[in-house]
Design an enzyme around this catalytic site. Structure first.
Site, PDB file in Angstrom:
ATOM      1  N   GLY A  55       0.835  -1.193   0.000  1.00  0.00           N
ATOM      2  CA  GLY A  55       0.000   0.000   0.000  1.00  0.00           C
ATOM      3  C   GLY A  55       0.865   1.236   0.000  1.00  0.00           C
ATOM      4  N   ARG A  59       3.388  -2.402   3.838  1.00  0.00           N
ATOM      5  CA  ARG A  59       3.110  -3.661   3.167  1.00  0.00           C
ATOM      6  C   ARG A  59       2.170  -4.531   3.986  1.00  0.00           C
ATOM      7  NH1 ARG A  59       7.048  -4.690  -0.908  1.00  0.00           N
ATOM      8  NH2 ARG A  59       8.536  -2.976  -0.915  1.00  0.00           N
ATOM      9  N   ASP A 169     -14.524   6.318   0.936  1.00  0.00           N
ATOM     10  CA  ASP A 169     -13.431   5.886   0.061  1.00  0.00           C
ATOM     11  C   ASP A 169     -13.659   4.470  -0.453  1.00  0.00           C
ATOM     12  OD1 ASP A 169     -11.089   6.348  -1.344  1.00  0.00           O
ATOM     13  OD2 ASP A 169      -9.827   5.508   0.238  1.00  0.00           O
TER      14      ASP A 169
HETATM   15  P1  ATP Z   1      -4.118   2.114   1.778  1.00  0.00           P
HETATM   16  O1  ATP Z   1      -4.774   1.031   2.563  1.00  0.00           O
HETATM   17  O2  ATP Z   1      -2.980   2.718   2.471  1.00  0.00           O
HETATM   18  O3  ATP Z   1      -5.092   3.090   1.220  1.00  0.00           O
HETATM   19  P2  ATP Z   1      -3.831   0.232  -0.282  1.00  0.00           P
HETATM   20  O4  ATP Z   1      -5.259  -0.120  -0.139  1.00  0.00           O
HETATM   21  O5  ATP Z   1      -3.302   0.454  -1.645  1.00  0.00           O
HETATM   22  O6  ATP Z   1      -3.445   1.468   0.537  1.00  0.00           O
HETATM   23  P3  ATP Z   1      -3.086  -1.830   1.551  1.00  0.00           P
HETATM   24  O7  ATP Z   1      -4.395  -1.713   2.224  1.00  0.00           O
HETATM   25  O8  ATP Z   1      -1.856  -1.638   2.343  1.00  0.00           O
HETATM   26  O9  ATP Z   1      -2.937  -0.864   0.336  1.00  0.00           O
HETATM   27  O10 ATP Z   1      -3.052  -3.245   0.859  1.00  0.00           O
HETATM   28  C1  ATP Z   1      -2.188  -3.541  -0.200  1.00  0.00           C
HETATM   29  C2  ATP Z   1      -2.679  -4.802  -0.879  1.00  0.00           C
HETATM   30  O11 ATP Z   1      -2.510  -5.917  -0.018  1.00  0.00           O
HETATM   31  C3  ATP Z   1      -4.157  -4.788  -1.199  1.00  0.00           C
HETATM   32  O12 ATP Z   1      -4.407  -4.157  -2.387  1.00  0.00           O
HETATM   33  C4  ATP Z   1      -4.479  -6.287  -1.228  1.00  0.00           C
HETATM   34  O13 ATP Z   1      -4.140  -6.831  -2.469  1.00  0.00           O
HETATM   35  C5  ATP Z   1      -3.576  -6.842  -0.166  1.00  0.00           C
HETATM   36  N1  ATP Z   1      -4.285  -6.962   1.098  1.00  0.00           N
HETATM   37  C6  ATP Z   1      -4.468  -5.978   2.016  1.00  0.00           C
HETATM   38  N2  ATP Z   1      -5.152  -6.403   3.060  1.00  0.00           N
HETATM   39  C7  ATP Z   1      -5.431  -7.705   2.833  1.00  0.00           C
HETATM   40  C8  ATP Z   1      -6.146  -8.725   3.565  1.00  0.00           C
HETATM   41  N3  ATP Z   1      -6.698  -8.466   4.734  1.00  0.00           N
HETATM   42  N4  ATP Z   1      -6.243  -9.947   3.019  1.00  0.00           N
HETATM   43  C9  ATP Z   1      -5.681 -10.207   1.814  1.00  0.00           C
HETATM   44  N5  ATP Z   1      -5.016  -9.299   1.083  1.00  0.00           N
HETATM   45  C10 ATP Z   1      -4.877  -8.066   1.571  1.00  0.00           C
END
Ligand code: ATP
Ligand code: MG
Length: 309
Positions: A55, A59, A169
């Protein structure tokens, strides 16, 4: 649900009177409103597995709680990043909100802990990952899939609005799928932070309601607008107001420049729902209750909320 001895002792250290919830070993820790269990979890409690994604702030890794063997997703956020954007207090407040939301379509935040440099969020693991990837792979979704996801979202949002929480969001990247294909809204309560981030990082504007684009006052109905955008994107594969430049997307949102292309073929009922959600005057948008009762949803949504992809 395996329950190791360490888990049990963590539970006992917790507020024993709090309600039990089968299947959520971190329920006790997350529902606390005191500092008593601060530091209950540390990195030593987890075996870290493969990276799940990256993200903007850190990570996400697959992880397993050592004692119970319970599988979770561990989101690692760097404190430096949080400091850079000056959102520490807000993050804390929003984590409190998210950890108190319990709904089958909202990704659970079981708890959090931190070390010198990082904050770790213990999240429910969504086995099938991002809905966005499914959409990219298939170009667009069937009416059954789309209606099932919209119904799940309407349900989850009704629960949140009842608790006076607005997401603001909701977009495919923040929608995850569990092993059964059930939709889970992720990043709940990150809304204000995300908006700040969007302005500073030039993210997409496609999901913003006109009142947000025009920086007017807004209310819960911004989430209803987003359901209209998502419904369109599920069925057509692209959001309705997509344009070359941000300025053009802005303009198209403000003018509600909505078109339905001839392909893929989409039913008149689905278009009816979209048209009733993408309404400039926020008070005139279909309510969440009415979305759930809409003929297209009633006809197409899978009542179990699961989808075979
Ligand atoms: P932000 O949350 O900071 O707005 P983001 O949504 O791009 O940023 P993250 O939420 O950190 O990033 O997640 C990055 C990626 O990790 C996600 O797009 C998803 O593919 C994976 N991911 C995140 N959370 C989970 C989860 N609980 N289970 C499975 N995969 C996940
Ligand atoms: Mg995210």
């Amino acid at each position: 649900m395996p329950r190791g001895s360490q888990m049990e002792s963590k539970r006992r250290r917790g507020e024993a009177e709090e309600e039990e919830e089968e299947g959520y070993p971190w329920k006790k820790q997350t529902t606390t409103r005191t500092q008593r269990k601060k530091g209950d979890w540390s990195l030593k409690d987890f075996e870290i597995g493969k990276p799940l994604g990256k993200g903007k702030f850190g990570r996400v890794y697959l992880a397993r709680e050592v004692q119970s063997k319970y599988i979770v997703a561990l989101k690692v956020i760097f404190k430096k990043q949080i400091e850079k954007y000056g959102i520490g207090h807000q993050l804390r407040r929003e984590l409190e909100i998210q950890s108190n939301l319990g709904h089958p379509n909202i990704l659970r935040l079981f708890g959090w802990f931190h070390d010198e440099e990082r904050i770790f969020l213990i999240l429910e693991y969504a086995h099938r990952g991002e809905l966005y990837k499914l959409l990219r792979r298939n170009n667009f979704l069937s009416e059954t899939q789309s209606a099932t996801y919209i119904a799940s979202l309407a349900n989850a949002l009704a629960y949140c609005h009842q608790k006076h929480v607005i997401h603001r969001d909701i977009k495919p990247e923040n929608l995850l799928l569990d092993h059964q294909g059930q939709l889970k809204i992720a990043d709940f309560g990150w809304s204000v932070q995300s908006e700040k981030k969007r302005r500073t990082m030039c993210g997409t504007l496609d999901y913003l309601a006109p009142e947000l684009v025009e920086q007017r006052t807004y209310d819960y109905a911004v989430d209803n607008w987003t359901l209209g955008i998502l419904c369109y994107e599920f069925l057509y594969g692209v959001p309705p107001f997509e344009a070359e430049s941000q300025a053009d997307t802005f303009r198209r949102i403000k003018e509600i420049d909505l078109n339905f292309p001839p392909a893929p073929l989409v039913s008149a009922e689905a278009k009816d729902l979209i048209t009733k959600l993408l309404v400039k005057e926020s008070s005139q948008r279909l309510s969440l209750q009415k979305i759930m009762e809409h003929p297209w949803i009633v006809k197409n949504a899978d009542p179990t909320g699961t989808c075979k992809n």
